[in-house]
Design an enzyme around this catalytic site. Structure first.
Site, PDB file in Angstrom:
ATOM      1  N   GLU A 151      46.172  40.701  39.163  1.00  0.00           N
ATOM      2  CA  GLU A 151      44.933  41.347  39.621  1.00  0.00           C
ATOM      3  C   GLU A 151      45.054  41.828  41.071  1.00  0.00           C
ATOM      4  OE1 GLU A 151      41.477  38.804  39.888  1.00  0.00           O
ATOM      5  OE2 GLU A 151      40.104  40.489  40.077  1.00  0.00           O
ATOM      6  N   LYS A 190      44.829  43.235  35.520  1.00  0.00           N
ATOM      7  CA  LYS A 190      43.384  43.225  35.781  1.00  0.00           C
ATOM      8  C   LYS A 190      43.163  44.202  36.928  1.00  0.00           C
ATOM      9  CE  LYS A 190      39.437  40.256  36.802  1.00  0.00           C
ATOM     10  NZ  LYS A 190      38.773  39.015  36.427  1.00  0.00           N
TER      11      LYS A 190
HETATM   12  C1  5MM Z   1      34.976  34.860  39.506  1.00  0.00           C
HETATM   13  O1  5MM Z   1      35.441  35.284  40.782  1.00  0.00           O
HETATM   14  C2  5MM Z   1      36.852  35.299  40.999  1.00  0.00           C
HETATM   15  C3  5MM Z   1      37.198  34.999  42.422  1.00  0.00           C
HETATM   16  O2  5MM Z   1      36.850  33.745  42.739  1.00  0.00           O
HETATM   17  P1  5MM Z   1      37.255  33.203  44.207  1.00  0.00           P
HETATM   18  O3  5MM Z   1      36.999  34.326  45.168  1.00  0.00           O
HETATM   19  O4  5MM Z   1      36.348  32.069  44.384  1.00  0.00           O
HETATM   20  O5  5MM Z   1      38.705  32.834  44.122  1.00  0.00           O
HETATM   21  C4  5MM Z   1      37.411  36.701  40.845  1.00  0.00           C
HETATM   22  O6  5MM Z   1      38.817  36.727  40.948  1.00  0.00           O
HETATM   23  C5  5MM Z   1      37.025  37.294  39.554  1.00  0.00           C
HETATM   24  O7  5MM Z   1      37.752  36.690  38.509  1.00  0.00           O
HETATM   25  C6  5MM Z   1      37.305  38.781  39.527  1.00  0.00           C
HETATM   26  O8  5MM Z   1      37.152  39.375  40.793  1.00  0.00           O
HETATM   27  C7  5MM Z   1      36.348  39.430  38.582  1.00  0.00           C
HETATM   28  O9  5MM Z   1      35.031  39.099  38.946  1.00  0.00           O
HETATM   29  P2  5MM Z   1      34.002  40.275  39.207  1.00  0.00           P
HETATM   30  O10 5MM Z   1      32.750  39.576  39.624  1.00  0.00           O
HETATM   31  O11 5MM Z   1      34.611  41.156  40.261  1.00  0.00           O
HETATM   32  O12 5MM Z   1      33.903  40.980  37.860  1.00  0.00           O
END
Ligand code: 5MM
Length: 336
Positions: free
Chosen positions: A177, A219
């Site tokens: 990602e 991702k």
């Molecule tokens: C769920 O949030 C994840 C990040 O957590 P931390 O910042 O606490 O490590 C994040 O990686 C998430 O999986 C992705 O960004 C996708 O989440 P969004 O909200 O952007 O769809």
């Protein structure tokens, strides 16, 4: 682990009409989300909330897997069923976030690099035993005056590729990602250029580290104007720019691409995914791995009465999963 087994897991993650729910918030991030709706961030509330999400009836109609946090993969339902087992019993693949977060990149103000490679092999071995079959590592690329630098992009790509190679060695599908952050006053063309350079660097690093693309999931962030740019881009513009950028950088051997929502509204995240799939056929399945765009509405509802609103909140999760599952097929109907 054979490449065939990794490829099988990767393909199951992006099965037609299914996507991933990201519930891998670290304790600091889930605290921010809970604070926002007035829920106390205790271990029991985090457990109860994750149970609510994972036990949503018929979630696997549209959800192939969930990304868990270290604490969560060790937790169980109130009745004592480990979350990873609950998921596997219901046809969903457990995933695990394995990065240790972002840290300032020395010598490059305003830029960050994701850490977590030290000791990763042993941690992956343990997560496999706990039931995880895929992992996630998130790199953060900020756009601003004179950033991102090539150094930041390449350092993050190198770490992502080293993580991915270790995952495959330990039998886990790496979800890579590289998130290009939406914040900033840049235009959509700048986001396109940064995303393009980032993905080129990532795939060059994956190749150098002998990562098998057939057992890897990307991702990706969408190509959007910066949140404070004052620019509006139509759903079709975002979808076309994102697709063009991915087509010129991502090899067709990759089994699938899932998107993060990155702070977009629920509806925008769904509409963009739907539009990209309507513009197909595309070289790879395009689906979702949303965190906020899957959870926000449910969290708000649950917070109004955490003892009584579980079923209502679960219905909201199911609705978001359904909308995004349809969007993964290009069959979402906004009005329905
Ligand atoms: C769920 O949030 C994840 C990040 O957590 P931390 O910042 O606490 O490590 C994040 O990686 C998430 O999986 C992705 O960004 C996708 O989440 P969004 O909200 O952007 O769809």
């Amino acid at each position: 682990m054979s490449i065939e087994q990794l490829a099988e897991t990767a393909l199951a993650m992006v099965a037609p009409g299914k996507g991933i729910i990201a519930i891998d918030e670290s304790n600091a991030t889930i605290k921010k989300r809970f604070d926002g709706v007035g829920i106390e961030c205790t271990e029991e509330n985090r457990r109860a909330y994750r149970e609510l999400l994972l036990a949503t009836p018929k979630l696997s109609d549209y959800i192939s897997g969930a990304i868990l946090f270290d604490e969560t993969i060790r937790q169980s339902t109130r009745d004592g069923v480990p979350f990873a087992k609950l998921m596997a019993d219901n046809g969903m693949i457990p995933g695990i976030k394995v990065d240790k977060g972002t840290h300032a990149l020395a010598g490059f103000p305003g830029e960050v690099v994701t850490e977590g490679l030290d000791g990763l092999r042993a941690r992956l071995e343990e997560y496999y035993k706990l039931g995880a079959r895929f992992a996630k590592w998130r790199a953060v690329i900020n756009i601003g005056d004179d950033i991102p630098s090539g150094t930041c992009i390449d350092a993050n790509a190198h770490a992502l590729a080293r993580y991915a190679a270790l995952c495959q060695e330990q039998g886990l599908v790496p979800m890579v990602e590289p998130e290009v952050i939406m914040d900033g006053n840049h235009d959509i063309d700048t986001c396109y250029e940064v995303t393009e350079v980032t993905l080129r660097s990532l795939f060059a690093s994956l190749y150098e580290q002998n990562v098998m693309l057939e057992g890897t999931i990307l991702k990706a962030s969408m190509v959007l104007p910066g949140t404070t740019s004052g620019d509006d881009a139509s759903v079709e513009e975002v979808a076309a720019a994102t697709l063009q950028c991915l087509k010129s950088t991502v090899p067709a051997t990759l089994p699938g691409i899932v998107f993060l929502s990155g702070g977009q509204s629920d509806e925008a995240a769904t509409a963009h995914l739907d539009a990209m799939n309507r513009m197909g056929p595309n070289p790879w399945p395009l689906s979702f791995s949303y965190g906020r765009a899957m959870q926000s509405a449910a969290l708000k509802l649950w917070s109004q009465d955490i003892a009584r609103n579980v079923a209502q909140a679960q219905a909201t999760v199911y609705e978001r999963a359904r909308a995004n599952g349809l969007a993964a097929l290009g069959e979402w109907n906004k009005a329905a």
